[in-house]
Write a protein that holds these residues in place. Sequence first.
Motif, PDB file in Angstrom:
ATOM      1  N   ILE A  20      71.909 139.828 123.033  1.00 19.98           N
ATOM      2  CA  ILE A  20      71.356 140.677 124.087  1.00 19.98           C
ATOM      3  C   ILE A  20      71.314 139.921 125.407  1.00 19.98           C
ATOM      4  CG2 ILE A  20      69.262 141.849 124.865  1.00 19.98           C
ATOM      5  CD1 ILE A  20      68.700 142.438 121.892  1.00 19.98           C
TER       6      ILE A  20
ATOM      7  N   LEU B 241      62.359 140.884 121.188  1.00 21.33           N
ATOM      8  CA  LEU B 241      62.404 141.436 119.834  1.00 21.33           C
ATOM      9  C   LEU B 241      60.981 141.622 119.348  1.00 21.33           C
ATOM     10  CD1 LEU B 241      65.173 139.196 118.224  1.00 21.33           C
ATOM     11  CD2 LEU B 241      65.421 141.507 119.082  1.00 21.33           C
TER      12      LEU B 241
ATOM     13  N   PHE C 139      68.975 138.315 119.485  1.00 15.80           N
ATOM     14  CA  PHE C 139      68.357 138.026 120.782  1.00 15.80           C
ATOM     15  C   PHE C 139      69.337 137.322 121.714  1.00 15.80           C
ATOM     16  CE2 PHE C 139      65.531 135.217 123.369  1.00 15.80           C
ATOM     17  CZ  PHE C 139      64.967 136.220 124.130  1.00 15.80           C
TER      18      PHE C 139
ATOM     19  N   ALA D 122      65.253 145.260 119.007  1.00 18.34           N
ATOM     20  CA  ALA D 122      65.328 144.851 120.407  1.00 18.34           C
ATOM     21  C   ALA D 122      64.648 145.887 121.287  1.00 18.34           C
ATOM     22  CB  ALA D 122      66.777 144.693 120.823  1.00 18.34           C
TER      23      ALA D 122
END
Length: 98
Positions: A18, A85, A15, A91
């Motif tokens: 990203i 997520l 996470f 994702a």
Amino acid sequence: MSSQLIINEESSVKFSKILRDKISKGFVIEERNDKLPFAVLSKKKQKINHNIYFVFSCVTLGIGSIAWIYKSFISSREIRILVGLDEDGNAFEDKCYN
């Protein structure tokens, strides 16, 4: 119990990666929740200098107008996305509509 902890650590690392990628592309975090995990990101619209694009279009005999039209209609909008997520640790990214 330790496998649950490892999955949570891997998910939080994924996470964070990203979010880092999106921030490097110019997005700003508006809202973030680390427990679920999800974040709402936005990218402000870009200001376009129409005078420069007009001169560029005249010099290139109209071919530069393609870039001008693209910048005017597509890149000048504000973009809001939801990144998160799911339960499996995959994702996802979704557009936020106003």
